[in-house]
Design an enzyme around this catalytic site. Structure first.
Site, PDB file in Angstrom:
ATOM      1  N   LYS A   1       4.288 -14.175   5.444  1.00  0.00           N
ATOM      2  CA  LYS A   1       4.356 -15.153   4.360  1.00  0.00           C
ATOM      3  C   LYS A   1       5.890 -15.489   3.978  1.00  0.00           C
ATOM      4  CE  LYS A   1       2.460 -17.947   1.294  1.00  0.00           C
ATOM      5  NZ  LYS A   1       1.600 -19.187   1.792  1.00  0.00           N
TER       6      LYS A   1
ATOM      7  N   TYR B   1       0.730  -1.307  -0.079  1.00  0.00           N
ATOM      8  CA  TYR B   1       0.101  -0.042  -0.052  1.00  0.00           C
ATOM      9  C   TYR B   1       0.917   1.348   0.050  1.00  0.00           C
ATOM     10  CZ  TYR B   1      -4.194  -2.977   0.914  1.00  0.00           C
ATOM     11  OH  TYR B   1      -5.094  -3.865   0.841  1.00  0.00           O
TER      12      TYR B   1
ATOM     13  N   ASP C   1      -1.921 -17.619   5.152  1.00  0.00           N
ATOM     14  CA  ASP C   1      -2.886 -18.709   4.682  1.00  0.00           C
ATOM     15  C   ASP C   1      -3.567 -19.456   5.906  1.00  0.00           C
ATOM     16  OD1 ASP C   1      -0.219 -19.423   4.619  1.00  0.00           O
ATOM     17  OD2 ASP C   1      -0.630 -20.430   2.446  1.00  0.00           O
TER      18      ASP C   1
ATOM     19  N   ASP D   1      -5.533  -5.814   6.301  1.00  0.00           N
ATOM     20  CA  ASP D   1      -6.769  -5.264   5.616  1.00  0.00           C
ATOM     21  C   ASP D   1      -7.538  -6.718   5.056  1.00  0.00           C
ATOM     22  OD1 ASP D   1      -8.550  -3.736   4.148  1.00  0.00           O
ATOM     23  OD2 ASP D   1      -7.234  -3.412   2.417  1.00  0.00           O
TER      24      ASP D   1
ATOM     25  N   ASP E   1     -11.617  -8.017   7.222  1.00  0.00           N
ATOM     26  CA  ASP E   1     -12.930  -8.206   6.966  1.00  0.00           C
ATOM     27  C   ASP E   1     -13.448  -9.873   7.308  1.00  0.00           C
ATOM     28  OD1 ASP E   1     -12.893  -5.842   5.629  1.00  0.00           O
ATOM     29  OD2 ASP E   1     -13.946  -6.380   3.904  1.00  0.00           O
TER      30      ASP E   1
HETATM   31  P1  NAI Z   1     -18.015  -2.562   1.866  1.00  0.00           P
HETATM   32  O1  NAI Z   1     -16.777  -2.818   2.657  1.00  0.00           O
HETATM   33  O2  NAI Z   1     -18.346  -1.211   1.655  1.00  0.00           O
HETATM   34  O3  NAI Z   1     -19.140  -3.742   2.154  1.00  0.00           O
HETATM   35  C1  NAI Z   1     -19.120  -5.119   2.429  1.00  0.00           C
HETATM   36  C2  NAI Z   1     -20.218  -5.702   2.586  1.00  0.00           C
HETATM   37  O4  NAI Z   1     -20.649  -5.374   3.901  1.00  0.00           O
HETATM   38  C3  NAI Z   1     -21.482  -5.083   1.814  1.00  0.00           C
HETATM   39  O5  NAI Z   1     -22.219  -6.299   1.417  1.00  0.00           O
HETATM   40  C4  NAI Z   1     -22.070  -4.346   2.397  1.00  0.00           C
HETATM   41  O6  NAI Z   1     -23.364  -3.912   2.393  1.00  0.00           O
HETATM   42  C5  NAI Z   1     -22.030  -4.667   3.924  1.00  0.00           C
HETATM   43  N1  NAI Z   1     -21.626  -3.341   4.791  1.00  0.00           N
HETATM   44  C6  NAI Z   1     -20.605  -2.666   4.906  1.00  0.00           C
HETATM   45  N2  NAI Z   1     -20.974  -1.647   5.952  1.00  0.00           N
HETATM   46  C7  NAI Z   1     -21.899  -2.094   6.287  1.00  0.00           C
HETATM   47  C8  NAI Z   1     -22.864  -1.392   7.367  1.00  0.00           C
HETATM   48  N3  NAI Z   1     -22.428  -0.315   8.074  1.00  0.00           N
HETATM   49  N4  NAI Z   1     -24.138  -1.879   7.446  1.00  0.00           N
HETATM   50  C9  NAI Z   1     -24.538  -2.891   6.893  1.00  0.00           C
HETATM   51  N5  NAI Z   1     -23.961  -3.664   5.953  1.00  0.00           N
HETATM   52  C10 NAI Z   1     -22.644  -3.049   5.703  1.00  0.00           C
HETATM   53  O7  NAI Z   1     -17.697  -3.225   0.475  1.00  0.00           O
HETATM   54  P2  NAI Z   1     -16.390  -2.863  -0.403  1.00  0.00           P
HETATM   55  O8  NAI Z   1     -16.597  -3.529  -1.959  1.00  0.00           O
HETATM   56  O9  NAI Z   1     -15.014  -3.475   0.184  1.00  0.00           O
HETATM   57  O10 NAI Z   1     -16.040  -1.404  -0.554  1.00  0.00           O
HETATM   58  C11 NAI Z   1     -17.138  -0.489  -1.339  1.00  0.00           C
HETATM   59  C12 NAI Z   1     -16.361   0.881  -1.355  1.00  0.00           C
HETATM   60  O11 NAI Z   1     -15.803   1.252  -0.334  1.00  0.00           O
HETATM   61  C13 NAI Z   1     -15.300   0.882  -2.402  1.00  0.00           C
HETATM   62  O12 NAI Z   1     -15.349   2.078  -3.313  1.00  0.00           O
HETATM   63  C14 NAI Z   1     -14.065   0.935  -1.723  1.00  0.00           C
HETATM   64  O13 NAI Z   1     -12.941   1.842  -2.239  1.00  0.00           O
HETATM   65  C15 NAI Z   1     -14.556   1.684  -0.591  1.00  0.00           C
HETATM   66  N6  NAI Z   1     -13.853   1.254   0.924  1.00  0.00           N
HETATM   67  C16 NAI Z   1     -13.313   2.517   1.613  1.00  0.00           C
HETATM   68  C17 NAI Z   1     -12.733   2.240   2.945  1.00  0.00           C
HETATM   69  C18 NAI Z   1     -12.514   3.427   3.752  1.00  0.00           C
HETATM   70  O14 NAI Z   1     -12.687   4.411   3.428  1.00  0.00           O
HETATM   71  N7  NAI Z   1     -11.535   3.275   4.529  1.00  0.00           N
HETATM   72  C19 NAI Z   1     -12.394   0.929   3.224  1.00  0.00           C
HETATM   73  C20 NAI Z   1     -13.132  -0.163   2.507  1.00  0.00           C
HETATM   74  C21 NAI Z   1     -13.660   0.187   1.093  1.00  0.00           C
END
Ligand code: NAI
Length: 342
Positions: A169, A124, A201, A225, A229
Site C-alpha cells: 500500500k 502483528y 485494495d 492474513d 480468507d
Molecule cells: P473462523 O475462521 O473460525 O471461521 C470463519 C467461517 O468459516 C465460519 O463461518 C466457520 O464456520 C467457517 N469454517 C471455518 N473452518 C471450517 C471448517 N473446517 N469446516 C467448516 N466450516 C468452517 O472464524 P474467525 O471468526 O476468524 O475465528 C474464530 C476464532 O478462531 C477466533 O477466536 C480467532 O481468534 C480464532 N482463530 C484462530 C486461528 C489460528 O489458530 N491460527 C486463525 C483464525 C482465527
C-alpha cells in the site's frame, strides 16, 4: 527412528479435525512405511483454562524439541499461541496454497495461486500503546525479513508459472518502500520470473474478479492474513484452506481457518487440517531425505481430490451431510485402495 510430531489439538472444532488428521497420518504412515509418533502439546483457550496459561512452558518445550508441529485452530488466545510461536521459532514464511478443486463448487475453474506472507513482523509484531484517548500500533518491517520472504516467493515462482505479484500500500505508507526495494533486489536474481506490483485494495478486487491472473502473491503479514480468507472463499471453503509456517529449521502446519464457533464441531470439514498434514509430510520428507514421506504426501493429496470429486462424503460447508468422522473413514478407505492399485 520415529519422527516426533507435536500436536496442538486447539479449541472449538480443533480437537475433532486434529483427531481426523492423526488417524489419516497413522494410516498413511502404515501404508507408505515410515514412522511417526505424536506428542500432545496443549495450547489455546482450553490450556489457559486448565493450566492457567495459553501456551504452558511444557507445551512450548515439546513443540521446540519435536521434528514438526501439527496445530489445530485455537480461539481467543490465538495471539498468545500462534503469533507467539511464529515469532519465537522464527517461522518467517507463511505459505498458503489455493486451488480450485474437482467437485468443489466455485465460480472459477482454474485458480492456482499461493499466498506467501511474511509471518513475523508488520502490525502483528504487536508493538502497541493503547490508552483511554488513543491507540497506536506500529507497523514494523525490516530489510532482513523483507529479503528472506521475497526469496521464498521467487524461489516458489520459479518452479510454478514464474510470476510474483508484490502486494503493498505504497501510495499511502512510505514504509512499504523498504519491502518493495527488497523484493526488487531479490527479483534481479530470478530473471525468469516476472514481477508485478499491486496495491492491496486492487489485489482484493482482482482476487474475486480475476483470480487466475495470480501465481505467487507476495505480501506482508496482515494483508496476507486477510487476503487468505478471501482466496479460500474464491476456491470454495475455508474448510479446505491449509498453510505452512516455516523457518530455516522448523515447521508448523495448520489450517488457515479458526475455531469455527458457529458450527457443530462434529460436522467440521477436516480437509484443511488433513492437507496441513500433507504439506507437513512433504516438508519433513524433504528435510530428512525420506522419499516414502514425499510419496505419502502425494498419495494423500490424490486421495483428497478423489474424495472431493466423487462427492459422496462431503461436510455441510461443501453442500454435503457427512461428519468429520465420515470423511476420515472414507479417506482412509480411498488411501488403502489407491495404494493397492500401485
Ligand atoms: P473462523 O475462521 O473460525 O471461521 C470463519 C467461517 O468459516 C465460519 O463461518 C466457520 O464456520 C467457517 N469454517 C471455518 N473452518 C471450517 C471448517 N473446517 N469446516 C467448516 N466450516 C468452517 O472464524 P474467525 O471468526 O476468524 O475465528 C474464530 C476464532 O478462531 C477466533 O477466536 C480467532 O481468534 C480464532 N482463530 C484462530 C486461528 C489460528 O489458530 N491460527 C486463525 C483464525 C482465527
Amino acid at each position: 527412528m520415529a519422527n516426533v510430531i507435536s500436536v496442538i489439538p486447539g479449541d472449538g472444532i480443533g480437537p475433532v479435525i486434529v483427531k481426523s488428521a492423526i488417524k489419516v497420518l497413522e494410516a498413511t504412515s502404515e501404508i507408505y512405511g515410515f514412522k511417526l509418533s505424536f506428542v500432545e502439546a496443549p495450547a489455546g483457550d482450553a490450556a489457559k483454562r486448565d493450566f492457567g496459561e495459553p501456551l504452558p512452558k511444557s507445551s512450548f518445550d515439546k513443540i521446540r524439541s519435536s521434528d514438526a508441529c501439527l496445530k489445530g485452530p485455537v480461539g481467543e488466545t490465538a495471539k498468545d499461541v500462534i503469533v507467539f510461536l511464529r515469532q519465537k521459532l522464527d517461522l518467517y514464511a507463511n505459505i498458503r496454497p489455493f486451488k480450485t478443486l474437482p467437485g468443489v463448487s466455485s465460480k472459477w475453474k482454474d485458480v492456482d495461486l499461493v499466498i506467501v506472507r511474511e509471518n513475523t513482523e508488520d502490525l502483528y509484531k504487536c508493538v502497541e500503546d493503547v490508552g483511554e484517548e488513543h491507540a497506536v500500533a506500529l507497523m514494523v518491517l525490516t530489510k532482513k525479513a523483507c529479503l528472506r520472504i521475497s526469496n521464498v516467493a521467487f524461489q516458489m515462482a520459479e518452479s510454478r508459472r514464474k510470476k510474483v505479484t508484490l502486494i503493498h500500500k505504497i501510495n499511502v505508507l512510505r514504509s512499504f518502500e523498504l519491502f518493495r526495494k527488497a523484493a526488487l533486489e531479490v527479483a534481479r536474481s530470478y530473471p525468469s520470473v516476472i514481477i508485478e506490483e499491486m496495491l492491496v485494495d486492487n489485489a482484493a478486487y482482482q482476487l474475486v474478479t480475476n483470480p487466475q491472473r495470480f501465481d505467487v502473491m507476495l505480501t506482508t503479514n496482515m494483508f496476507g492474513d486477510i487476503l487468505s480468507d478471501e482466496a479460500a472463499g474464491v476456491v470454495g471453503s475455508l474448510g479446505l484452506a491449509y498453510s505452512a509456517n516455516v523457518g530455516d529449521e522448523f515447521g508448523l502446519f495448520e489450517p488457515v481457518h479458526g475455531t469455527a464457533p458457529d458450527i457443530d464441531p462434529l460436522y467440521a470439514n477436516p480437509i484443511a487440517q488433513i492437507m496441513a498434514s500433507k504439506i507437513m509430510l512433504e516438508w519433513l520428507g524433504r528435510k530428512k531425505g525420506n522419499a516414502a514421506m514425499i510419496e505419502a504426501a502425494n498419495g494423500l493429496e490424490n486421495a483428497v481430490f478423489y474424495l472431493l470429486q466423487d462427492s459422496k462424503s462431503l461436510t455441510p460447508d461443501l453442500g454435503g451431510r457427512a461428519t468429520a468422522e465420515d470423511v476420515t473413514k472414507r479417506l482412509i478407505d480411498v488411501l488403502l485402495k489407491e495404494r493397492c492399485k500401485l
